[in-house]
Design a protein around this motif. Structure first.
Motif, PDB file in Angstrom:
ATOM      1  N   LEU A  16       0.749  -1.320   0.020  1.00  0.00           N
ATOM      2  CA  LEU A  16       0.411  -0.106   0.244  1.00  0.00           C
ATOM      3  C   LEU A  16       0.321   1.179   0.289  1.00  0.00           C
ATOM      4  O   LEU A  16       0.542   2.573  -0.676  1.00  0.00           O
ATOM      5  N   LEU A  17       2.346   1.068   0.554  1.00  0.00           N
ATOM      6  CA  LEU A  17       2.597   2.559   0.890  1.00  0.00           C
ATOM      7  C   LEU A  17       3.557   3.109  -0.531  1.00  0.00           C
ATOM      8  O   LEU A  17       3.805   4.100  -0.890  1.00  0.00           O
ATOM      9  N   ALA A  21      -0.509  10.010  -2.751  1.00  0.00           N
ATOM     10  CA  ALA A  21      -1.083  10.482  -2.311  1.00  0.00           C
ATOM     11  C   ALA A  21      -2.348  11.920  -2.874  1.00  0.00           C
ATOM     12  O   ALA A  21      -3.012  12.247  -2.268  1.00  0.00           O
ATOM     13  N   THR A  55      -1.554   6.146   6.233  1.00  0.00           N
ATOM     14  CA  THR A  55      -2.678   6.341   5.283  1.00  0.00           C
ATOM     15  C   THR A  55      -3.693   6.288   5.877  1.00  0.00           C
ATOM     16  O   THR A  55      -4.708   6.262   6.523  1.00  0.00           O
ATOM     17  N   TYR A  57      -8.025   7.001   5.087  1.00  0.00           N
ATOM     18  CA  TYR A  57      -9.020   6.892   3.497  1.00  0.00           C
ATOM     19  C   TYR A  57     -10.130   7.611   3.991  1.00  0.00           C
ATOM     20  O   TYR A  57     -10.930   6.950   5.386  1.00  0.00           O
ATOM     21  N   ILE A  62      -8.341   8.676  -1.430  1.00  0.00           N
ATOM     22  CA  ILE A  62      -6.781   8.080   0.080  1.00  0.00           C
ATOM     23  C   ILE A  62      -6.051   9.023  -0.621  1.00  0.00           C
ATOM     24  O   ILE A  62      -4.622   9.515  -1.289  1.00  0.00           O
ATOM     25  N   SER A  64      -1.767   8.775   1.301  1.00  0.00           N
ATOM     26  CA  SER A  64      -0.809   8.397   1.734  1.00  0.00           C
ATOM     27  C   SER A  64       0.652   9.403   2.296  1.00  0.00           C
ATOM     28  O   SER A  64       0.925  10.302   1.723  1.00  0.00           O
ATOM     29  N   GLY A  67       4.650  11.651   1.053  1.00  0.00           N
ATOM     30  CA  GLY A  67       3.060  11.512  -0.015  1.00  0.00           C
ATOM     31  C   GLY A  67       3.676  13.475  -0.287  1.00  0.00           C
ATOM     32  O   GLY A  67       4.559  14.418   0.441  1.00  0.00           O
ATOM     33  N   SER A 111      -1.919   2.059   9.933  1.00  0.00           N
ATOM     34  CA  SER A 111      -0.611   2.344   9.748  1.00  0.00           C
ATOM     35  C   SER A 111       0.841   0.930   9.471  1.00  0.00           C
ATOM     36  O   SER A 111      -0.422   0.760  10.871  1.00  0.00           O
ATOM     37  N   LYS A 207      -4.493  -4.301  -1.536  1.00  0.00           N
ATOM     38  CA  LYS A 207      -4.866  -3.908  -3.172  1.00  0.00           C
ATOM     39  C   LYS A 207      -4.049  -4.727  -4.009  1.00  0.00           C
ATOM     40  O   LYS A 207      -3.582  -6.306  -3.803  1.00  0.00           O
TER      41      LYS A 207
END
Length: 302
Positions: A16-17, A21, A55, A57, A62, A64, A67, A111, A207
């Motif tokens: 996910l990282l 952003a 992150t 939501y 989304i 991040s 970012g 996190s 993801k």
């Protein structure tokens, strides 16, 4: 039963990282909001210069860290308070792809764990995970230039190993444009390090990759094997965890689970599905809807 405490879980093998952003849509913030992060310590060692990603939501959104938003360019420092992430969009928005309006009022926070290589003879993985408390891990933004304080502490829970459970994105996702499913994982027997009050829950995201797959994970520990006379023998004990899809922030669609092709609703127990020999065959199913759920609609006036 005691109320569970919020923990942070990243449920997609840390891919996910790599997300940007920006959201799935293109929006112009209608008065940006702010989040003030206070980070405590970790159980597993980290360098003084280490920075923690986060992150957020929201509906159709989304964000991040690291970012592009102010304050989140490099991530957050441990043992440091008052780290401000600004420019968070909220309020009425317009999706330029779907040509439709929606509203951002609610955010969930994920996190990822801090982790360390710790080989174990019986482990599926040679990594132990320091999963932290994030309080609160969901919040709403209202008014002019609203703000929210979030505290993160990674030295309160007992670090576990994890098992990975593959989950498929079925054919209903073809052409949907949906790549990430936000979830909540609740483990009612998650052990604390210095307390007899078990239980914790936290936010993550699944993801899909190029093979239309993602990964859930199930924490586990090693406990003495009471079936043998050897005091050094141990067996794996998986935690009693339930995963729930956060449909309230999905923009005009809903996602549900299917287990072996049978509809299972928006929430499933993970403990009975961790044995790969039984082939649990977990999948997500996509369904478009006309209504806006509460996380994508303007809050009702109190």
């Amino acid at each position: 039963m005691q109320a569970t405490t919020k923990l942070s879980m990243l449920c997609l093998a840390f891919t996910l990282l790599t997300l940007g952003a920006s959201a799935q849509n293109t929006y112009i913030p209608n008065g940006p909001g702010y989040v003030n992060f206070n980070l405590g310590n970790t159980t597993l060692p980290h360098s003084d210069s280490a920075r923690q990603p986060v992150t957020l939501y929201g509906c159709n959104t989304i964000i991040s860290v690291p970012g592009k938003l102010p304050g989140g360019e490099r991530g957050f420092l441990w043992n440091t308070g008052n780290q401000v992430l600004s420019g968070i969009p909220f309020g009425p928005q317009f999706d330029t792809l779907k040509k439709d309006s929606f509203y951002i009022s609610k955010y969930y926070i994920a996190s990822p764990p801090v982790f360390k290589k710790v080989p174990h003879a019986l482990s599926d993985s040679n990594t132990v995970y320091d999963i932290g408390l994030v309080e609160p891990d969901e919040f709403t933004l209202e008014g002019e230039k609203p703000g929210q304080t979030v505290n993160m502490n990674y030295n309160l829970l007992q670090p576990p190993y994890v098992k990975y459970l593959p989950v498929k994105f079925d054919s209903s996702f073809i052409g949907s444009g949906v790549d990430v499913i936000p979830i909540n994982v609740e483990c009612k027997d998650f052990p604390w390090r210095n307390s007899g009050a078990p239980g914790a829950s936290g936010i993550g995201g699944i993801k899909r990759d190029s093979l239309q797959m993602g990964q859930l994970f199930l924490p586990y520990y090693y406990v003495p094997d009471t079936s043998t006379a050897q005091a050094t023998d141990s067996v794996q004990r998986c935690l009693d965890c339930r995963v729930t899809i956060l449909n309230d922030i999905l923009f005009k669609y809903e996602v549900s689970f299917r287990v072996k092709g049978i509809p299972a609703g928006s929430s499933i127990e993970l403990k009975g599905l961790h044995d790969p020999k039984k082939n649990p065959d977990i999948s997500f199913h996509y369904k478009p809807v006309d209504k806006l759920l509460c996380g994508c609609a303007e809050p009702k006036k109190k």
